[in-house]
Structures are given as structure tokens and as C-alpha cells.
Design a protein around this motif. Sequence first.
Motif, mmCIF file in Angstrom:
data_model
loop_
_atom_site.group_PDB
_atom_site.id
_atom_site.type_symbol
_atom_site.label_atom_id
_atom_site.label_comp_id
_atom_site.label_asym_id
_atom_site.label_seq_id
_atom_site.Cartn_x
_atom_site.Cartn_y
_atom_site.Cartn_z
ATOM 1 N N ASP A 3 0.845 -1.191 0.000
ATOM 2 C CA ASP A 3 0.000 0.000 0.000
ATOM 3 C C ASP A 3 0.882 1.244 0.000
ATOM 4 O OD1 ASP A 3 -2.275 -1.537 0.137
ATOM 5 O OD2 ASP A 3 -2.524 -1.325 2.297
ATOM 6 N N TYR A 4 0.323 2.334 -0.545
ATOM 7 C CA TYR A 4 1.047 3.597 -0.578
ATOM 8 C C TYR A 4 0.160 4.724 -0.062
ATOM 9 C CZ TYR A 4 4.645 1.273 -3.294
ATOM 10 O OH TYR A 4 5.647 0.425 -3.687
ATOM 11 N N ARG A 5 0.808 5.718 0.553
ATOM 12 C CA ARG A 5 0.118 6.904 1.038
ATOM 13 C C ARG A 5 0.931 8.140 0.641
ATOM 14 N NH1 ARG A 5 -1.595 7.545 6.640
ATOM 15 N NH2 ARG A 5 -3.659 8.007 5.803
ATOM 16 N N PHE A 25 -0.789 16.687 5.859
ATOM 17 C CA PHE A 25 -1.981 15.857 5.699
ATOM 18 C C PHE A 25 -1.594 14.569 4.971
ATOM 19 C CE2 PHE A 25 -6.208 14.597 4.409
ATOM 20 C CZ PHE A 25 -7.020 15.115 5.407
ATOM 21 N N ARG A 26 -2.323 13.468 5.278
ATOM 22 C CA ARG A 26 -2.018 12.185 4.648
ATOM 23 C C ARG A 26 -3.274 11.548 4.069
ATOM 24 N NH1 ARG A 26 2.663 8.843 7.920
ATOM 25 N NH2 ARG A 26 4.151 10.577 8.108
ATOM 26 N N VAL A 27 -3.119 10.909 2.892
ATOM 27 C CA VAL A 27 -4.213 10.172 2.268
ATOM 28 C C VAL A 27 -3.682 8.863 1.710
ATOM 29 C CG1 VAL A 27 -5.552 12.230 1.648
ATOM 30 C CG2 VAL A 27 -3.865 11.309 0.029
ATOM 31 N N ASP A 28 -4.585 7.870 1.603
ATOM 32 C CA ASP A 28 -4.260 6.612 0.930
ATOM 33 C C ASP A 28 -4.175 6.852 -0.572
ATOM 34 O OD1 ASP A 28 -4.566 5.507 3.441
ATOM 35 O OD2 ASP A 28 -6.515 4.610 3.006
ATOM 36 N N LEU A 29 -3.279 6.131 -1.243
ATOM 37 C CA LEU A 29 -3.134 6.246 -2.697
ATOM 38 C C LEU A 29 -3.399 4.900 -3.367
ATOM 39 C CD1 LEU A 29 0.190 8.297 -3.036
ATOM 40 C CD2 LEU A 29 -2.163 9.163 -2.986
ATOM 41 N N PRO A 30 -3.873 4.927 -4.633
ATOM 42 C CA PRO A 30 -4.065 3.663 -5.350
ATOM 43 C C PRO A 30 -2.749 3.032 -5.782
ATOM 44 C CG PRO A 30 -4.596 5.534 -6.756
ATOM 45 C CD PRO A 30 -4.382 6.090 -5.388
ATOM 46 N N GLY A 31 -1.666 3.834 -5.829
ATOM 47 C CA GLY A 31 -0.370 3.301 -6.221
ATOM 48 C C GLY A 31 0.700 4.356 -6.089
ATOM 49 N N PRO A 32 1.968 3.980 -6.291
ATOM 50 C CA PRO A 32 3.086 4.913 -6.092
ATOM 51 C C PRO A 32 3.210 5.973 -7.182
ATOM 52 C CG PRO A 32 3.887 2.823 -6.950
ATOM 53 C CD PRO A 32 2.432 2.624 -6.657
ATOM 54 N N ASP A 33 2.477 5.800 -8.306
ATOM 55 C CA ASP A 33 2.596 6.753 -9.415
ATOM 56 C C ASP A 33 1.445 7.751 -9.454
ATOM 57 O OD1 ASP A 33 0.706 4.857 -9.987
ATOM 58 O OD2 ASP A 33 1.340 4.525 -12.068
ATOM 59 N N HIS A 67 -2.790 1.233 4.169
ATOM 60 C CA HIS A 67 -3.908 2.165 4.059
ATOM 61 C C HIS A 67 -4.643 2.317 5.391
ATOM 62 C CE1 HIS A 67 -4.333 1.598 -0.588
ATOM 63 N NE2 HIS A 67 -3.354 2.410 -0.258
ATOM 64 N N LYS A 68 -5.164 3.513 5.615
ATOM 65 C CA LYS A 68 -5.901 3.822 6.839
ATOM 66 C C LYS A 68 -7.406 3.969 6.592
ATOM 67 C CE LYS A 68 -1.859 4.225 8.792
ATOM 68 N NZ LYS A 68 -1.293 3.117 9.595
ATOM 69 N N GLY A 69 -7.835 3.765 5.336
ATOM 70 C CA GLY A 69 -9.260 3.889 5.040
ATOM 71 C C GLY A 69 -9.692 5.285 4.691
ATOM 72 N N THR A 70 -8.841 6.055 3.988
ATOM 73 C CA THR A 70 -9.197 7.414 3.574
ATOM 74 C C THR A 70 -10.544 7.421 2.866
ATOM 75 O OG1 THR A 70 -6.876 8.054 3.319
ATOM 76 C CG2 THR A 70 -8.508 9.368 2.124
ATOM 77 N N ARG A 71 -11.425 8.323 3.294
ATOM 78 C CA ARG A 71 -12.729 8.448 2.646
ATOM 79 C C ARG A 71 -12.542 8.749 1.163
ATOM 80 N NH1 ARG A 71 -17.242 13.169 3.964
ATOM 81 N NH2 ARG A 71 -18.597 12.723 2.196
ATOM 82 N N GLY A 72 -13.206 7.965 0.299
ATOM 83 C CA GLY A 72 -13.085 8.153 -1.140
ATOM 84 C C GLY A 72 -11.824 7.548 -1.718
#
Length: 256
Positions: A3-5, A25-33, A67-72
Motif C-alpha cells: 500500500d502507498y500513502r 496531511f495524509r491520504v491513501d493512494l491507489p499506487g506509487p505513481d 492504508h488507513k481507510g481514507t474516505r473516497g
Amino acid sequence: MTDYRASFDAGIAFSNGGDLTVHGFRVDLPGPDASEADIAALFVASLGLLMTDTVELANVRIFAEPHKGTRGGPSDTRTNAPVAGRGRLVELGHLVREGGTCLEAPGGDLAAVELAATVDLPAVVVRVTGARRSPVGVGSLAPFDVRGHAVLLHTGVREGRGEGRGEGHCLAPEAAAWLVEKGAVLVGTDADGLDDRAHEARPARETLLGAGVPVAERLAGLDGLPPTGALFTAAPPRLPGVGRVPVRAYARLPMA
């Protein structure tokens, strides 16, 4: 699978005035790119911010972290709650003598438009009624879950808040592409069109229609709808080889 953030600083300006600044601020990402535009959209969605005009990021850092479960975000497992009950109907169409409300079909063929794409669609109403006329970007759309929804742009053009007859805030091409990617099934506006009428090109319209998404224009009464919860209908007649017709658009409000 890793997982990436992302961590970043951000400044947001709102179309109805005011701004917001955050640091670290931190958010979850779908990938490193993930691009900065992707990160900005995730940031806005995570906070559910409405009427976002611009988002500027700084000190962006992408790193491996669960991942921490970022909304959206990519790990958000929420589903849309069903509409509770059936409320009253609200007329959303203009009379023909006032120019009429129109629906345009992908491929120029109304006969190919499925009822599921125009009837009882859960609606998302995006309010972009600020005095400064600027394109509606991804930041204004990101707070909403648009998959399977009719996305209706309330620009206020016919309520004395537009800058010219029929000229509401246009839809940015990248925002149209984002709506396609996120699974919107219809896009509408209270303006005469989705694109900037000062230019001949119609990139937003072409992006949506090219992806099979019908477009409704010159809607009325969007100020009477809630941001979410209403059901939208603008069903056209089945006319083979005809691409654009007047429709009677309406919405059913959720039960109070």
C-alpha cells in the motif's frame, strides 16, 4: 501487495469565498505513481469539502504504508445508502417557449439510450454558484461518490448569478474525464452547455458522449434539490438516428 500513502501541505480556495490551509496531511493512494491531481482529489474527497475552487499542494511525499481507510480512497468500502422513501416531485425542465431542456445521446442515437441511464438516477448536485466564472474542476466533484449517479451542475445562471444568458460555469475537460473514470451515468447543467461557449471546441461534451454518458442541458430548479438523495429522470423518446431532443426533466425528493 504494498500500500502507498502521500503526505503533503495544501491550500484550498472556495468558490463562495474563504480558504483553508493544512500541513502534513495524509491520504491513501491507489499506487506509487499517483499524480498531484489525483492526490488533490483524494484530499478534497477525504474531507467532503464542497464548492472547492482551487487546490494547491506542496511538499508532496509518497511512501509505502498500510492504508488507513481514507474516505473516497482505494480502501474505502462504504456503499451508497438507498434513498429512504419517496417524496414529492420537482419540475426541472424549462418550457419549450423558454428554450426547453434538452438531452443529447451518445452516438447521436436516442433509441440506444437505456432507461437505466436516464430514469430514477440517484442525483449528485454540485453547487458552483460563485460570482467568479471559472471552470468546474475535479476539486468541486471529488467530495461526491458519483458512480452510478446523475451529476448535475448548479451554476445559478438563470437565478441571477450567471455572467451572461445561458453562460454558467463550464466543465473542465479533465473533470469530464474524471466523471467518466468514476462511473457517472449522466451529466447535466442548468447552463446552455457544459463547455465554454466562447470557444468552438466542446471537449467536455465530447469526452462524456464518447464514453457513452448522456448530457442534459438547460435544467431548471436545481436550487430546490439537496446535494444528494434525490432521484433524477430525463427520459427521451426512442428515436433512431436522432441525437438531441427536448425532455421533461424532474426529480423525486427523498422523504423528509
